[in-house]
Scaffold this motif. Structure first.
Motif, mmCIF file in Angstrom:
data_model
loop_
_atom_site.group_PDB
_atom_site.id
_atom_site.type_symbol
_atom_site.label_atom_id
_atom_site.label_comp_id
_atom_site.label_asym_id
_atom_site.label_seq_id
_atom_site.Cartn_x
_atom_site.Cartn_y
_atom_site.Cartn_z
ATOM 1 N N ASP A 32 -50.011 3.642 43.251
ATOM 2 C CA ASP A 32 -49.993 5.073 42.953
ATOM 3 C C ASP A 32 -48.795 5.760 43.597
ATOM 4 O OD1 ASP A 32 -52.243 4.756 41.482
ATOM 5 O OD2 ASP A 32 -53.539 6.019 42.716
ATOM 6 N N LEU A 91 -55.927 12.377 38.090
ATOM 7 C CA LEU A 91 -56.067 11.265 39.024
ATOM 8 C C LEU A 91 -56.439 9.965 38.320
ATOM 9 C CD1 LEU A 91 -55.923 10.602 42.023
ATOM 10 C CD2 LEU A 91 -58.354 11.148 42.204
ATOM 11 N N TYR A 92 -57.354 10.034 37.357
ATOM 12 C CA TYR A 92 -57.790 8.846 36.611
ATOM 13 C C TYR A 92 -57.415 8.911 35.134
ATOM 14 C CZ TYR A 92 -60.723 7.973 40.702
ATOM 15 O OH TYR A 92 -61.169 7.735 41.975
ATOM 16 N N ASP A 95 -54.723 6.199 33.881
ATOM 17 C CA ASP A 95 -55.261 4.838 33.877
ATOM 18 C C ASP A 95 -56.361 4.678 32.838
ATOM 19 O OD1 ASP A 95 -53.564 4.082 35.907
ATOM 20 O OD2 ASP A 95 -54.987 4.570 37.494
ATOM 21 N N LYS A 118 -57.692 5.693 45.378
ATOM 22 C CA LYS A 118 -57.197 6.829 44.600
ATOM 23 C C LYS A 118 -57.249 8.116 45.423
ATOM 24 C CE LYS A 118 -56.228 5.352 40.363
ATOM 25 N NZ LYS A 118 -54.980 5.678 39.649
ATOM 26 N N HIS A 122 -54.005 10.310 46.613
ATOM 27 C CA HIS A 122 -53.910 11.733 46.276
ATOM 28 C C HIS A 122 -53.665 12.567 47.526
ATOM 29 C CE1 HIS A 122 -55.606 15.785 45.546
ATOM 30 N NE2 HIS A 122 -55.010 15.652 44.385
ATOM 31 N N GLY A 167 -61.549 13.740 43.606
ATOM 32 C CA GLY A 167 -61.676 12.463 42.922
ATOM 33 C C GLY A 167 -63.025 12.300 42.256
#
Length: 242
Positions: A32, A91-92, A95, A118, A122, A167
């Protein structure tokens, strides 16, 4: 003989499992960070938003130093919260869109490691720069040195909470329409205790009181969030990819 070999192999697998999770954790954090180095605009956007938002308040409120000192902790914390929510929406999402998240979950590795990595990435990209920038804005609001130190200490304890809860919100709203709006509605109320304790620590220092109680509450909230949020995030990720 075959049973002994099978039991030996099973024990070897059990010994290898604790090593795999930290390896995956470090690999995801590094991945990341490398991706963020290639997408500098996305990384700098929350910090730019934080800088502009905080800088506008002295212009709107006026040059009275006493007023600026009183509103400074709340302004910095609210802007930090909004900046964290601004960056956590993706954040996701990347992906999930290219299938990487599903492959990670299908690889047999711990989804808990994915969620924790993650959140840490972040915080390193968003929360830590906000903590480092806080003294500059403390001087902008003419805060005293002890109050600036309390503001930085509070943000250091509080911004990881924002990343962990963010998250969780990103996982819960993954693949949904208007995910950003839903994330704010879900997560911002959960972040209010951190905001209250963080600003309360600065107010206590300004009043000449001990802020240790506020730091203890922030620390307890951070520990509780670190224990609960990754598990909830991991469950939400598995549900979103099924």
């Amino acid at each position: 003989m075959m049973r002994s070999i099978a039991s030996a192999a099973s024990s070897a697998d059990d010994e290898a499992t604790p090593i795999a999770a930290p390896t995956l954790f470090a690999a995801l954090v590094g991945r990341d960070l490398r991706l963020a180095a290639r997408r500098r605009v996305d990384v700098l956007l929350p910090l730019a938003f934080f800088t502009v938002a905080v800088s506008l308040f002295p212009l709107g409120v006026g040059p009275e130093t006493e007023t600026l000192r009183q509103i400074a902790p709340g302004v910095v914390w609210v802007c930090a919260l909004l900046a964290a929510m601004l960056s956590v929406t993706q954040l996701y999402a990347g992906d999930f869109a290219d299938g990487s998240l599903e492959q990670m979950l299908l690889s047999g590795e711990s989804s808990l490691s994915i969620a924790a990595a993650k959140a840490l990435a972040h915080w390193l990209l968003t929360g830590l720069p906000l903590v480092l920038a806080a003294p500059v804005f403390g001087l902008l609001f003419d805060m005293h040195q002890p109050a600036i130190a309390a503001l930085v200490a509070g943000l250091l304890l509080g911004t990881p909470i924002l990343s962990l809860l963010g998250g969780l919100g990103a996982a819960l709203t993954l693949g949904l329409r208007s995910a950003g709006v839903l994330l704010i509605l879900l997560i911002v109320p959960l972040c209010i205790p951190a905001l209250i304790f963080g600003t309360g620590a600065v107010a206590a220092v300004e009043a000449g009181l001990d802020a240790q109680g506020h730091y203890s509450l922030l620390g307890a909230l951070l520990i509780f969030t670190a224990l609960v949020a990754p598990w909830a995030t991991a469950s939400a990720l598995r549900i979103a990819t099924e």
